[in-house]
Design a protein around this motif. Structure first.
Motif, PDB file in Angstrom:
ATOM      1  N   LYS A 165     -26.338 -23.099  -9.400  1.00 49.68           N
ATOM      2  CA  LYS A 165     -26.436 -23.199 -10.864  1.00 49.68           C
ATOM      3  C   LYS A 165     -25.644 -24.393 -11.392  1.00 49.68           C
ATOM      4  N   HIS A 195     -35.644 -21.735 -17.713  1.00 50.70           N
ATOM      5  CA  HIS A 195     -35.641 -21.651 -16.256  1.00 50.70           C
ATOM      6  C   HIS A 195     -35.823 -23.023 -15.591  1.00 50.70           C
ATOM      7  N   LEU A 196     -35.840 -24.080 -16.370  1.00 53.11           N
ATOM      8  CA  LEU A 196     -36.003 -25.417 -15.793  1.00 53.11           C
ATOM      9  C   LEU A 196     -34.692 -26.198 -15.762  1.00 53.11           C
ATOM     10  N   HIS A 197     -33.565 -25.502 -15.655  1.00 48.34           N
ATOM     11  CA  HIS A 197     -32.284 -26.212 -15.657  1.00 48.34           C
ATOM     12  C   HIS A 197     -32.102 -27.101 -14.431  1.00 48.34           C
ATOM     13  N   TYR A 198     -32.822 -26.839 -13.351  1.00 53.59           N
ATOM     14  CA  TYR A 198     -32.738 -27.729 -12.180  1.00 53.59           C
ATOM     15  C   TYR A 198     -33.419 -29.065 -12.453  1.00 53.59           C
ATOM     16  N   ARG A 252     -35.688 -29.381  -6.219  1.00 54.10           N
ATOM     17  CA  ARG A 252     -35.445 -28.811  -7.547  1.00 54.10           C
ATOM     18  C   ARG A 252     -36.598 -27.902  -7.966  1.00 54.10           C
ATOM     19  N   LEU A 253     -37.823 -28.305  -7.623  1.00 55.35           N
ATOM     20  CA  LEU A 253     -38.977 -27.444  -7.895  1.00 55.35           C
ATOM     21  C   LEU A 253     -38.885 -26.150  -7.084  1.00 55.35           C
ATOM     22  N   GLU A 297     -44.187 -27.120 -16.309  1.00 54.07           N
ATOM     23  CA  GLU A 297     -44.444 -25.939 -17.151  1.00 54.07           C
ATOM     24  C   GLU A 297     -45.900 -25.485 -17.017  1.00 54.07           C
ATOM     25  N   GLU A 302     -35.950 -19.114  -8.378  1.00 55.59           N
ATOM     26  CA  GLU A 302     -35.344 -18.472  -9.550  1.00 55.59           C
ATOM     27  C   GLU A 302     -36.380 -17.670 -10.332  1.00 55.59           C
ATOM     28  N   THR A 308     -36.409 -23.869  -8.569  1.00 62.03           N
ATOM     29  CA  THR A 308     -36.996 -23.296  -9.789  1.00 62.03           C
ATOM     30  C   THR A 308     -37.928 -22.150  -9.419  1.00 62.03           C
TER      31      THR A 308
END
Length: 168
Positions: free
Chosen positions: A77, A3-6, A154-155, A19, A161, A158
């Protein structure tokens, strides 16, 4: 973590910190403390005027913008938050050019500084087409905290998502 693809491309120690926030269920609280309010720039017209005001403040002599709008088709995405297009059409021996900025509709409901960062990014493409040193210098000229805001966006994405995965 998938789930950290950003956050791909960030240093491992930063990923570890994120994390830890997620594991402690603190990511949302940290972001909401930093950005307590969501902007109210909901319509394409409001986004256009918001963007033009920034453009007139920092890029008065750049090419005009013909269109600024929220776009449902931009998928976050793929790492795209907005798009800048330069369209040149030849009609009757004359070339007409248009500059358009499209911002992902998902950004209608984020804090204003995060929206501003994306708008600044797309405006910078009026002068610098590539993501090079001059491009990022221009972004930082228009928004001093550009890099921090990009990371925070980005956070935020995340966090959204993670919330959508919990509700589905």
């Amino acid at each position: 973590m998938t789930h950290l693809h950003y956050l791909q491309g960030y240093r491992p120690e930063i990923i570890t910190q994120v994390e830890a926030l997620i594991a402690q269920n603190r990511l949302k609280n940290v972001l909401q403390q930093r950005y307590p309010d969501i902007h109210d720039i909901r319509s394409d017209k409001a986004l256009y005027y918001y963007t033009i005001a920034l453009k007139n403040c920092y890029l008065k002599k750049s090419q005009p913008l013909n269109k600024v709008l929220y776009d449902d088709k931009i998928t976050l995405k793929k790492q795209a938050l907005g798009l800048h297009s330069y369209i040149a059409k030849n009609h009757g021996g004359k070339t007409k050019t248009k500059n358009e900025i499209r911002i992902s509709s998902k950004l209608r409901y984020v804090p204003e500084p995060l929206l501003r960062m994306v708008v600044v990014h797309e405006l910078a493409h009026l002068k610098e087409k590539d993501h090079n040193k001059a491009f990022y210098q221009l972004c930082c000229h228009m928004e001093n905290d550009y890099h921090q805001l990009e990371f925070d966006l980005r956070l935020w994405l995340t966090m959204l998502e993670l919330e959508s995965n919990v509700t589905t």
